[in-house]
Design a protein around this motif. Structure first.
Motif, mmCIF file in Angstrom:
data_model
loop_
_atom_site.group_PDB
_atom_site.id
_atom_site.type_symbol
_atom_site.label_atom_id
_atom_site.label_comp_id
_atom_site.label_asym_id
_atom_site.label_seq_id
_atom_site.Cartn_x
_atom_site.Cartn_y
_atom_site.Cartn_z
ATOM 1 N N LEU A 3 0.839 -1.193 0.000
ATOM 2 C CA LEU A 3 0.000 0.000 0.000
ATOM 3 C C LEU A 3 0.878 1.249 0.000
ATOM 4 C CD1 LEU A 3 -2.648 -1.023 2.676
ATOM 5 C CD2 LEU A 3 -2.986 -0.899 0.216
ATOM 6 N N PRO A 4 0.363 2.348 -0.550
ATOM 7 C CA PRO A 4 1.121 3.608 -0.525
ATOM 8 C C PRO A 4 1.395 4.056 0.912
ATOM 9 C CG PRO A 4 -0.767 3.760 -2.006
ATOM 10 C CD PRO A 4 -0.911 2.484 -1.247
ATOM 11 N N THR A 5 2.434 4.858 1.078
ATOM 12 C CA THR A 5 2.712 5.432 2.390
ATOM 13 C C THR A 5 1.824 6.659 2.589
ATOM 14 O OG1 THR A 5 4.495 6.820 1.557
ATOM 15 C CG2 THR A 5 5.100 4.638 2.393
ATOM 16 N N ILE A 31 -5.404 5.766 9.082
ATOM 17 C CA ILE A 31 -4.311 5.503 8.155
ATOM 18 C C ILE A 31 -4.648 4.301 7.277
ATOM 19 C CG2 ILE A 31 -1.913 4.667 8.010
ATOM 20 C CD1 ILE A 31 -1.316 6.513 10.442
ATOM 21 N N ARG A 32 -5.154 3.244 7.865
ATOM 22 C CA ARG A 32 -5.493 2.036 7.094
ATOM 23 C C ARG A 32 -6.548 2.348 6.036
ATOM 24 N NH1 ARG A 32 -9.342 -2.219 7.988
ATOM 25 N NH2 ARG A 32 -8.667 -4.092 6.868
ATOM 26 N N TRP A 33 -7.606 3.039 6.435
ATOM 27 C CA TRP A 33 -8.693 3.358 5.497
ATOM 28 C C TRP A 33 -8.171 4.187 4.326
ATOM 29 C CZ3 TRP A 33 -12.059 5.490 10.036
ATOM 30 C CH2 TRP A 33 -12.500 4.426 10.849
ATOM 31 N N LEU A 34 -7.396 5.220 4.638
ATOM 32 C CA LEU A 34 -6.909 6.109 3.588
ATOM 33 C C LEU A 34 -5.894 5.415 2.677
ATOM 34 C CD1 LEU A 34 -6.578 9.446 5.583
ATOM 35 C CD2 LEU A 34 -8.244 8.913 3.783
ATOM 36 N N ARG A 35 -5.007 4.625 3.248
ATOM 37 C CA ARG A 35 -4.001 3.944 2.418
ATOM 38 C C ARG A 35 -4.660 3.019 1.399
ATOM 39 N NH1 ARG A 35 0.410 1.073 5.647
ATOM 40 N NH2 ARG A 35 1.356 0.907 3.571
ATOM 41 N N HIS A 36 -5.766 2.389 1.782
ATOM 42 C CA HIS A 36 -6.473 1.516 0.845
ATOM 43 C C HIS A 36 -7.101 2.309 -0.303
ATOM 44 C CE1 HIS A 36 -5.957 -1.883 3.559
ATOM 45 N NE2 HIS A 36 -6.361 -2.640 2.559
ATOM 46 N N ALA A 37 -7.365 3.575 -0.092
ATOM 47 C CA ALA A 37 -8.004 4.404 -1.122
ATOM 48 C C ALA A 37 -6.990 5.155 -1.985
ATOM 49 C CB ALA A 37 -8.956 5.405 -0.470
ATOM 50 N N LEU A 38 -5.719 5.127 -1.603
ATOM 51 C CA LEU A 38 -4.700 5.878 -2.334
ATOM 52 C C LEU A 38 -4.048 5.040 -3.430
ATOM 53 C CD1 LEU A 38 -2.880 7.734 0.587
ATOM 54 C CD2 LEU A 38 -4.460 8.720 -1.096
ATOM 55 N N ALA A 39 -3.838 5.666 -4.582
ATOM 56 C CA ALA A 39 -3.123 5.026 -5.681
ATOM 57 C C ALA A 39 -1.629 5.354 -5.614
ATOM 58 C CB ALA A 39 -3.696 5.485 -7.013
ATOM 59 N N SER A 40 -1.279 6.399 -4.866
ATOM 60 C CA SER A 40 0.121 6.774 -4.684
ATOM 61 C C SER A 40 0.288 7.324 -3.272
ATOM 62 C CB SER A 40 0.539 7.819 -5.732
ATOM 63 O OG SER A 40 -0.235 8.988 -5.614
ATOM 64 N N ASP A 41 1.515 7.588 -2.889
ATOM 65 C CA ASP A 41 1.786 8.099 -1.547
ATOM 66 C C ASP A 41 1.007 9.381 -1.290
ATOM 67 O OD1 ASP A 41 3.533 5.986 -1.296
ATOM 68 O OD2 ASP A 41 5.329 7.188 -1.617
ATOM 69 N N GLY A 42 0.741 9.655 -0.015
ATOM 70 C CA GLY A 42 -0.061 10.823 0.298
ATOM 71 C C GLY A 42 0.381 11.570 1.539
ATOM 72 N N GLU A 43 0.022 12.836 1.548
ATOM 73 C CA GLU A 43 0.154 13.711 2.712
ATOM 74 C C GLU A 43 -1.220 14.320 2.914
ATOM 75 O OE1 GLU A 43 3.358 16.520 2.394
ATOM 76 O OE2 GLU A 43 4.750 14.990 1.637
ATOM 77 N N ILE A 44 -1.927 13.833 3.930
ATOM 78 C CA ILE A 44 -3.326 14.217 4.110
ATOM 79 C C ILE A 44 -3.568 14.684 5.540
ATOM 80 C CG2 ILE A 44 -5.714 13.373 4.096
ATOM 81 C CD1 ILE A 44 -4.932 11.466 1.865
#
Length: 153
Positions: A3-5, A31-44
């Motif tokens: 998963l993306p960071t 963090i788990r929920w958002l990482r599953h929805a990301l196609a690339s790394d994120g800063e949220i």
């Protein structure tokens, strides 16, 4: 596939029953929920607000004078997803009750929904886009162990 960071800032505004929302929104879950929805790394940044702050943001940025469940402010889609997700706690709580879902499950869905918006997904452009986004949200929610958020019970 890994998963993306995610670099997450989780903030809580002035809430009457903040403990309820803090308990449901444990950092590791968000963090788990958002990482599953990301196609690339994120800063949220995820900010949980009261109805007054939610309404002011919706009015000022979308010109809609009411508090909505989730607002997405996206700043960059590639190579890193950068966004603020603002969730209005009283609206999320009311909707969860109306839908017969747990508060946790509804927050998970709205965070997935907001993360997809931050990556360019849009359900308001056409019916086909709405169906595609809903199908992808459902797939992610099922991966996370939740039910289809659009199923009518």
């Amino acid at each position: 596939m890994a998963l993306p960071t995610l670099n997450l800032s989780l903030q809580f505004g002035q809430l009457a029953n903040a403990a309820v929302h803090r308990d449901v929104l444990k950092r590791h879950k968000v963090i788990r929920w958002l990482r599953h929805a990301l196609a690339s790394d994120g800063e949220i940044t995820v900010r949980i607000v009261d109805a007054e702050e939610g309404q002011a943001l919706n009015r000022d940025y979308r010109h809609k004078d009411y508090a909505t469940n989730v607002l997405t402010f996206d700043y960059a889609a590639e190579p890193v997803v950068m966004a603020d997700l603002v969730l209005c706690a009283p609206v999320v709580e009311r909707e969860a009750q109306e839908l017969g879902k747990s508060l946790e499950e509804h927050y998970a869905h709205l965070l997935v929904h907001g993360a997809l918006h931050a990556q360019g997904w849009d359900h308001e452009t056409s019916e086909a886009d709405a169906q595609e986004m809903e199908a992808y949200e459902t797939e992610i929610m099922l991966e996370l162990g939740y039910s289809n958020p659009y199923a009518v019970e």
